[in-house]
Scaffold this motif. Structure first.
Motif, PDB file in Angstrom:
ATOM      1  N   ILE A 147       0.827  -1.201   0.000  1.00  0.00           N
ATOM      2  CA  ILE A 147       0.000   0.000   0.000  1.00  0.00           C
ATOM      3  C   ILE A 147       0.868   1.261   0.000  1.00  0.00           C
ATOM      4  O   ILE A 147       0.603   2.223  -0.727  1.00  0.00           O
ATOM      5  CB  ILE A 147      -0.952  -0.004   1.229  1.00  0.00           C
ATOM      6  CG1 ILE A 147      -1.950  -1.157   1.122  1.00  0.00           C
ATOM      7  CG2 ILE A 147      -1.697   1.326   1.343  1.00  0.00           C
ATOM      8  CD1 ILE A 147      -2.796  -1.352   2.366  1.00  0.00           C
ATOM      9  N   GLU A 148       1.932   1.244   0.792  1.00  0.00           N
ATOM     10  CA  GLU A 148       2.825   2.416   0.881  1.00  0.00           C
ATOM     11  C   GLU A 148       3.537   2.669  -0.434  1.00  0.00           C
ATOM     12  O   GLU A 148       3.759   3.833  -0.820  1.00  0.00           O
ATOM     13  CB  GLU A 148       3.852   2.208   1.997  1.00  0.00           C
ATOM     14  CG  GLU A 148       3.266   2.301   3.395  1.00  0.00           C
ATOM     15  CD  GLU A 148       4.289   1.989   4.486  1.00  0.00           C
ATOM     16  OE1 GLU A 148       4.090   2.453   5.618  1.00  0.00           O
ATOM     17  OE2 GLU A 148       5.283   1.279   4.182  1.00  0.00           O
ATOM     18  N   ASN A 149       3.903   1.609  -1.128  1.00  0.00           N
ATOM     19  CA  ASN A 149       4.720   1.752  -2.342  1.00  0.00           C
ATOM     20  C   ASN A 149       3.908   1.672  -3.626  1.00  0.00           C
ATOM     21  O   ASN A 149       4.487   1.645  -4.722  1.00  0.00           O
ATOM     22  CB  ASN A 149       5.799   0.669  -2.360  1.00  0.00           C
ATOM     23  CG  ASN A 149       6.732   0.787  -1.173  1.00  0.00           C
ATOM     24  OD1 ASN A 149       7.124   1.890  -0.796  1.00  0.00           O
ATOM     25  ND2 ASN A 149       7.070  -0.344  -0.553  1.00  0.00           N
ATOM     26  N   GLN A 150       2.587   1.624  -3.510  1.00  0.00           N
ATOM     27  CA  GLN A 150       1.751   1.500  -4.706  1.00  0.00           C
ATOM     28  C   GLN A 150       1.968   2.682  -5.637  1.00  0.00           C
ATOM     29  O   GLN A 150       1.961   3.838  -5.209  1.00  0.00           O
ATOM     30  CB  GLN A 150       0.266   1.420  -4.312  1.00  0.00           C
ATOM     31  CG  GLN A 150      -0.652   1.157  -5.514  1.00  0.00           C
ATOM     32  CD  GLN A 150      -2.127   1.256  -5.135  1.00  0.00           C
ATOM     33  OE1 GLN A 150      -2.504   2.088  -4.324  1.00  0.00           O
ATOM     34  NE2 GLN A 150      -2.948   0.402  -5.715  1.00  0.00           N
ATOM     35  N   ILE A 151       2.169   2.393  -6.896  1.00  0.00           N
ATOM     36  CA  ILE A 151       2.330   3.460  -7.881  1.00  0.00           C
ATOM     37  C   ILE A 151       0.988   4.145  -8.089  1.00  0.00           C
ATOM     38  O   ILE A 151      -0.049   3.658  -7.671  1.00  0.00           O
ATOM     39  CB  ILE A 151       2.871   2.904  -9.222  1.00  0.00           C
ATOM     40  CG1 ILE A 151       1.922   1.836  -9.790  1.00  0.00           C
ATOM     41  CG2 ILE A 151       4.256   2.318  -9.044  1.00  0.00           C
ATOM     42  CD1 ILE A 151       2.303   1.353 -11.162  1.00  0.00           C
ATOM     43  N   GLU A 152       1.011   5.268  -8.753  1.00  0.00           N
ATOM     44  CA  GLU A 152      -0.197   6.063  -8.958  1.00  0.00           C
ATOM     45  C   GLU A 152      -1.257   5.233  -9.682  1.00  0.00           C
ATOM     46  O   GLU A 152      -0.957   4.400 -10.525  1.00  0.00           O
ATOM     47  CB  GLU A 152       0.126   7.306  -9.786  1.00  0.00           C
ATOM     48  CG  GLU A 152      -0.928   8.397  -9.707  1.00  0.00           C
ATOM     49  CD  GLU A 152      -1.110   8.934  -8.309  1.00  0.00           C
ATOM     50  OE1 GLU A 152      -2.229   8.828  -7.796  1.00  0.00           O
ATOM     51  OE2 GLU A 152      -0.141   9.451  -7.715  1.00  0.00           O
ATOM     52  N   THR A 153      -2.523   5.482  -9.335  1.00  0.00           N
ATOM     53  CA  THR A 153      -3.616   4.767  -9.983  1.00  0.00           C
ATOM     54  C   THR A 153      -3.935   5.397 -11.337  1.00  0.00           C
ATOM     55  O   THR A 153      -3.369   6.429 -11.711  1.00  0.00           O
ATOM     56  CB  THR A 153      -4.881   4.800  -9.111  1.00  0.00           C
ATOM     57  OG1 THR A 153      -5.164   6.162  -8.769  1.00  0.00           O
ATOM     58  CG2 THR A 153      -4.688   3.982  -7.843  1.00  0.00           C
ATOM     59  N   ASP A 154      -4.867   4.789 -12.029  1.00  0.00           N
ATOM     60  CA  ASP A 154      -5.236   5.270 -13.360  1.00  0.00           C
ATOM     61  C   ASP A 154      -6.105   6.518 -13.274  1.00  0.00           C
ATOM     62  O   ASP A 154      -6.713   6.823 -12.243  1.00  0.00           O
ATOM     63  CB  ASP A 154      -5.971   4.157 -14.098  1.00  0.00           C
ATOM     64  CG  ASP A 154      -5.076   2.930 -14.265  1.00  0.00           C
ATOM     65  OD1 ASP A 154      -4.142   3.000 -15.062  1.00  0.00           O
ATOM     66  OD2 ASP A 154      -5.327   1.912 -13.573  1.00  0.00           O
ATOM     67  N   GLU A 155      -6.180   7.234 -14.376  1.00  0.00           N
ATOM     68  CA  GLU A 155      -6.895   8.506 -14.400  1.00  0.00           C
ATOM     69  C   GLU A 155      -8.396   8.347 -14.236  1.00  0.00           C
ATOM     70  O   GLU A 155      -9.073   9.263 -13.798  1.00  0.00           O
ATOM     71  CB  GLU A 155      -6.622   9.243 -15.721  1.00  0.00           C
ATOM     72  CG  GLU A 155      -5.225   9.811 -15.811  1.00  0.00           C
ATOM     73  CD  GLU A 155      -5.045  10.665 -17.052  1.00  0.00           C
ATOM     74  OE1 GLU A 155      -6.054  10.848 -17.783  1.00  0.00           O
ATOM     75  OE2 GLU A 155      -3.931  11.127 -17.289  1.00  0.00           O
TER      76      GLU A 155
END
Length: 472
Positions: free
Chosen positions: A439-447
Motif C-alpha cells: 500500500i505504501e509503495n503503490q504506484i499512482e492509480t489510473d486517471e
C-alpha cells in the motif's frame, strides 16, 4: 405497548365424573392464568339462576367469541341422544343453537378417546377441526394451539401479499426454473445433502440457458441502446436468483465449487462476443450483465468473509472457446458502447457512465447497496492492478465516482488485525506487513474518467497504511 386480548370463552362440558370435572376446571384455571376470560358454570352459575337460560346466553351472546366443547364419552352420548333431565344432562347444549353461530366460534376439545384411539365427538360438531388434549404426550403442543387460536395468533400466519412474479409480465423472461432449483437446494441442504452437488450444476446450467432468451432482437421503433437497456432491465430477476443461489451455498457449504463457477463464467463470456455478421453493441446487455454478476458474486463473498474464494476466482485462468491463451477475470469488465456512449448522446445526460448509473440506481438492494457495489468494484480494480501489469488487463471500476469520499466498510475494517489477516489473501501477500508495504509503495492509480471526478482512489486513500491492522 398494548397487550394482546384473547377471545372471551365459554366452556361447555358434561359432569361425567369428579375426576373429569377437576380436569375441566384445571383447564379453565390455566386459561385464566394465560389471560383468557373464561365463563364456566362452576364460577358463573349461582344459586337462583336459570341454568338453561345461562347456557343459551353463553351460546348466543355476541360477547362470547369462543365456545370450547369438552368432548368425552358421556358428552357425546348425551348430545347425540339429546337426553334431557337434571344434573350432568343440563350441561349439554342444544345442537340447534350451535347451528346459528359462526363456524370458528365452536371448538371441540378432545378429553377422551375410545379403545381404538378415535375421538368422542358429537355428531353435530363432528366436521369441526378439533384440538386434542387427551394425550399427555401432545398436551402442551395442542394447548399452545388452543391459546394461539383464542388470541388469534396462529403459528402459521399468511404472509403479506407481494407483487406478481416478473415472469407474469409478457415482456419479461421467466426465471421460474432457477427459482425452483433454489427452493430444491434449500430443502436438499437439510433433507437430502446428496442432491446438492447435482442441483448446483443444474442451477448454473439453467442460468446459462436462460441467457439465450435475451438475444438481441432488432426493432424499427426502438434504438439499439433502448433495446439493450430493456434487456438489462428484464435480466434483474435472473440476477436476484443468482444472488440467492450464492447466499445459500455460502450459508451451507464450507467451500465454493470453484471449478463449476470458473466453467460457468467461461461459458457466460461467450454471450458477450458477437457473431461475425452482428454489431458489437448487440451484446452490450450481456457485457453489462456478466460484469454485474461478477460484482454481486464478490459482494456476497465479502459479506460472508469468503476471501480465499475471491482470491481463487480473481487469480484463476479462464479458457474461452478456441483461444490459445487463457484470460483473467478482467475480461468480465467490458465497455458497453451502446449504454455509455450512444445512450449518453441520445439522452444528452452528463453522467460519467450510464452503465454505472444503472448499476447504482436500479440494481442495488437494501443489503447490497451503493456503498457495497462501489467497494467491490474498487477491490476488483486493485486486485487486477497488483497482478496484471498489462494496461488492457485491468478491471475498470465504473462506479468509483459514486464514492464521493465516503469510507467503505471493507477497507475501513482492514484496521482490525483479524480482518486484515484474512484479507491479505486477496492480494497474495504473506503477511500484514507485506500488504502494508504494498500500500505504501503503490504506484499512482489510473486517471479514471479524467480531471473532473479525479483519479481512481489509491489503496492508501481507502485504508491509510498507518491504520492497517492497528485494532484488535
Amino acid at each position: 405497548m398494548d397487550q394482546p386480548k384473547a377471545a372471551p370463552t365459554f366452556i361447555s362440558y358434561a359432569w361425567s365424573s369428579p375426576e373429569h370435572q377437576r380436569w375441566v376446571i384445571e383447564l379453565a384455571e390455566r386459561l385464566e392464568n394465560d389471560g383468557v376470560e373464561v365463563k364456566i358454570d362452576v364460577w358463573d352459575l349461582k344459586e337462583g339462576h336459570n341454568k338453561y337460560a345461562f347456557m343459551e346466553s353463553m351460546v348466543t351472546s355476541p360477547s362470547i367469541e369462543r365456545i370450547l366443547v369438552i368432548c368425552d364419552k358421556v358428552y357425546k352420548e348425551k348430545a347425540d341422544q339429546r337426553k334431557g333431565g337434571v344434573g350432568t344432562e343440563t350441561q349439554i347444549i342444544s345442537p340447534e343453537l350451535y347451528e346459528n353461530v359462526t363456524q370458528e366460534k365452536v371448538i371441540p376439545i378432545i378429553a377422551e378417546v375410545d379403545e381404538e384411539g378415535r375421538a368422542y365427538v358429537p355428531v353435530y360438531c363432528k366436521s369441526n377441526i378439533y384440538i386434542d388434549l387427551s394425550s399427555q404426550d401432545q398436551f402442551e403442543q395442542e394447548y399452545e394451539k388452543l391459546v394461539r387460536n383464542l388470541y388469534n395468533k396462529p403459528m402459521h400466519r399468511r404472509p403479506e401479499r407481494g407483487k406478481a412474479p416478473a415472469y407474469i409480465n409478457e415482456n419479461s423472461i421467466s426465471t421460474i426454473k432457477e427459482a425452483s432449483i433454489n427452493n430444491q437446494l434449500k430443502d436438499a441442504y437439510t433433507r437430502a445433502p446428496q442432491r446438492v452437488k447435482g442441483l448446483t450444476r443444474q442451477f448454473l446450467d439453467e442460468f446459462l440457458l436462460t441467457l439465450k432468451q435475451f438475444e438481441y432482437q432488432s426493432s424499427e421503433d426502438k434504438t439499439i441502446d433502448e433495446i439493450v437497456y430493456n434487456n438489462v432491465h428484464n435480466m434483474l430477476p435472473l440476477r436476484n436468483e443468482f444472488v440467492r443461489f450464492i447466499e445459500q451455498i455460502c450459508d451451507n457449504q464450507e467451500n465454493l465449487p470453484l471449478d463449476n463457477f470458473i466453467s460457468f463464467f467461461e461459458q457466460f463470456y461467450l454471450y458477450t462476443q458477437p457473431n461475425i455478421n452482428d454489431d458489437e453493441e448487440q451484446c452490450d446487455h450481456y457485457k453489462f450483465f456478466i460484469r454485474e454478476t461478477f460484482i454481486f458474486l464478490v459482494m456476497v463473498l465479502i459479506d460472508k468473509r469468503r476471501f480465499e474464494e475471491i482470491a481463487s476466482l480473481t487469480m484463476s485462468s479462464y479458457f474461452i472457446g478456441e483461444r490459445q491463451e487463457p484470460m483473467t477475470f478482467t475480461e468480465f469488465c467490458q465497455h458497453t458502447y451502446s449504454l455509455d456512449e450512444r445512450r449518453k448522446r441520445r439522452l444528452q445526460n452528463r453522467l460519467f457512465s450510464n452503465s454505472a448509473e444503472i448499476l447504482i440506481r436500479e440494481r442495488a438492494t437494501d443489503r447490497y447497496n451503493k456503498s457495497r457495489i462501489v467497494e467491490a468494484d474498487l477491490l476488483l480494480y486493485h486486485i487486477s492492478k497488483k497482478f496484471n501489469h498489462n494496461e488492457f488487463e485491468k478491471w475498470f471500476p465504473y462506479t468509483y465516482v459514486y464514492r464521493k469520499g465516503e469510507n467503505l466498510s471493507f477497507f475501513t475494517r482492514l484496521q482490525s488485525q483479524n480482518f486484515a489477516l484474512e484479507a491479505v489473501k486477496l492480494f497474495k501477500c504473506q503477511s500484514i506487513l507485506d500488504l502494508k508495504n504494498y500500500i505504501e509503495n503503490q504506484i499512482e492509480t489510473d486517471e479514471g474518467y479524467g480531471l473532473v471526478p479525479g483519479r481512481i482512489p489509491r489503496l492508501r486513500d481507502l485504508i491509510p497504511p498507518e491504520k492497517l491492522a492497528v485494532k484488535n
